[in-house]
Design an enzyme around this catalytic site. Structure first.
Site, PDB file in Angstrom:
ATOM      1  N   LYS A  55      56.440 -58.295  22.460  1.00 59.66           N
ATOM      2  CA  LYS A  55      57.259 -57.555  21.104  1.00 59.66           C
ATOM      3  C   LYS A  55      57.296 -57.881  19.786  1.00 59.66           C
ATOM      4  CE  LYS A  55      53.460 -54.904  22.516  1.00 59.66           C
ATOM      5  NZ  LYS A  55      53.152 -53.756  23.922  1.00 59.66           N
TER       6      LYS A  55
HETATM    7  C1  LIG Z   1      52.757 -52.993  25.185  1.00 58.32           C
HETATM    8  C2  LIG Z   1      52.182 -51.989  24.638  1.00 58.32           C
HETATM    9  C3  LIG Z   1      52.324 -50.813  25.545  1.00 58.32           C
HETATM   10  C4  LIG Z   1      52.807 -51.194  26.222  1.00 58.32           C
HETATM   11  O1  LIG Z   1      53.961 -51.312  26.351  1.00 58.32           O
HETATM   12  P1  LIG Z   1      55.089 -51.427  27.999  1.00 58.32           P
HETATM   13  O2  LIG Z   1      56.016 -51.764  26.884  1.00 58.32           O
HETATM   14  O3  LIG Z   1      54.344 -52.984  28.425  1.00 58.32           O
HETATM   15  O4  LIG Z   1      54.966 -50.661  28.849  1.00 58.32           O
HETATM   16  C5  LIG Z   1      51.770 -49.419  24.705  1.00 58.32           C
HETATM   17  N1  LIG Z   1      51.025 -49.143  23.940  1.00 58.32           N
HETATM   18  C6  LIG Z   1      50.446 -50.179  23.269  1.00 58.32           C
HETATM   19  C7  LIG Z   1      49.748 -50.414  21.584  1.00 58.32           C
HETATM   20  C8  LIG Z   1      51.445 -51.746  23.249  1.00 58.32           C
HETATM   21  O5  LIG Z   1      50.640 -52.923  22.540  1.00 58.32           O
END
Ligand SMILES: *Cc1c(COP(=O)(O)O)cnc(C)c1O
Length: 399
Positions: free
Chosen positions: A190
């Protein structure tokens, strides 16, 4: 074509104070939630300008806590886009509630006021909306066309899944200020990472109190702290069957170092996006999402492109051909309505989601991160054009 260039889909950059801060934690002897986590929460409170920032071990946990704190329960309907990661839908099922999946705006890949308003005509009992800021595009929240305005008018809870949207702004306000709760992800790929981690942002004191309680087993820490002097140190009380969602200080240490470079990494991704927009905007067979926000406001977590019927190859063949040229890609997303559990449980069919289907059939996401070199970006663009639209004039790339 330079076949020696290899461009992975993502690269993690831990070139700042990550190592130093993690070392501090390891040397302190206290590895779980403490001063580093509190510092990261403070950093987010002051940057976003929200009343509460609550660090957790994933965005999925933050979304779960958000729905719990918003009072979502068995049988409630929660509206969300089908074009999202499975986590957005699964947390609704954690609460025993039912996801009401809707199509997205083809220009942005997001929900907007009119989509939600027309869904509410058919489903007036919806309790909450989860809005996904797809790719890092900040959804319009305020004013007569704003999504937060609509939800407030209708008395519906609004949760932002802002896993892509750190740091995105709209109308001089960070994503994280509008609606009831905003959830961030610090997953490895991310816009900033703690390895695994997330953050829940809210201005609502009651939501914050409930989320803090449920983050750690339902142990009322505030009460516990208040009585710690007069009671035995080992004693605690549990007010609800909570979860184990706290963020360890090892992860927060990585996050604090990433946070220092958040805006720098964002503007580097914006430069990648500008290059892609310049060279891919008019290529036959390709469609790009709109970017109708001022430069600086988009988080640019993803750079999805959509292959149209004019493309020389299918999406799947394009992914293979790009991989052969060393270009890593990803797909965002196989929509929720196509995933077996949701399709079968809710009897979902593709015809209900025409725009999401068009995006899904043609979409692939190009590499976009601060460590991409000009040479790598050029290689991605040349490869995409060559594969999707062979013969398209590439002279513009010569300079
Ligand atoms: C990555 C993601 C999540 C989940 O994030 P985590 O930190 O891995 O739980 C939720 N929603 C979206 C749109 C994502 O891209």
């Amino acid at each position: 074509m330079n076949s020696t260039v290899s461009v992975p889909y993502a690269r993690v950059d831990c070139s700042g104070n990550e190592m130093a801060y993690v070392r501090e934690v390891l040397e302190s002897g206290w590895l779980t939630t403490a001063s580093k986590t509190h510092a990261l929460e403070g950093a987010f409170r002051s940057m976003i300008g929200c009343g509460h920032a609550i660090a957790v071990n994933s965005c999925t946990s933050a979304l779960h806590l958000a729905l719990d704190a918003c009072g979502i329960g068995p049988g409630d309907a929660v509206l969300l886009p089908s074009l999202t990661f499975t986590a957005t839908a699964e947390v609704v099922r954690y609460m025993g509630a039912d996801p009401l999946l809707v199509d997205v705006d083809p220009d942005t890949g997001c929900l907007d006021r009119s989509i939600v308003a027309s869904a509410l005509e058919h489903h007036p009992t919806v309790k909450a909306v989860i809005a996904v800021h797809y790719g890092g595009y900040p959804i319009l929240m305020h004013g007569p066309d704003g999504l937060a305005t609509l939800c407030r008018e209708r008395g519906i809870r609004l949760v932002s899944d802002a896993a892509h949207a750190l740091p995105a702004r709209r109308d001089d306000e960070y994503v994280g200020r509008a609606g009831d709760v905003t959830c961030l992800s610090f997953y490895a790929n991310k816009t900033m990472t703690t390895g695994e981690g997330g953050m829940l942002l809210t201005d609502d004191d009651e939501i914050a109190a409930r989320a803090k309680l449920m983050r750690l087993h339902g142990i009322d820490r505030d009460v516990w702290n208040r009585f710690i002097d007069s009671k035995n140190a080992w004693e605690y009380d549990v007010l609800a069957p909570g979860f184990k969602y706290n963020m360890p200080d090892i992860n927060a240490a990585v996050g604090l170092a990433q946070f220092e470079r958040l805006e720098g990494m964002r503007s580097a991704r914006e430069a990648c996006a500008a290059f892609y927009l310049k060279h891919l905007s008019n290529v036959p067979g390709l469609r790009l999402f709109v970017t109708d926000v001022p430069s600086g406001d988009h988080a640019w977590h993803l750079f999805p492109i959509v292959l149209t019927e004019e493309a020389a190859v299918s999406r799947n063949d394009a992914i293979k051909a790009l991989a052969e040229r060393g270009v890593g890609t990803s797909v965002h997303y196989k929509p929720i309505h196509q995933l077996t559990y949701y399709r079968e449980r809710y009897g979902l069919t593709a015809e209900t989601f025409p725009e999401t289907e068009k995006i899904w059939r043609g979409c692939l996401s190009l590499p976009i991160y601060n460590l991409l070199s000009d040479r790598e970006l050029r290689h991605v663009v040349e490869s995409v054009i060559d594969i999707v639209s062979p013969g398209y004039d590439q002279l513009c790339l010569a300079n």
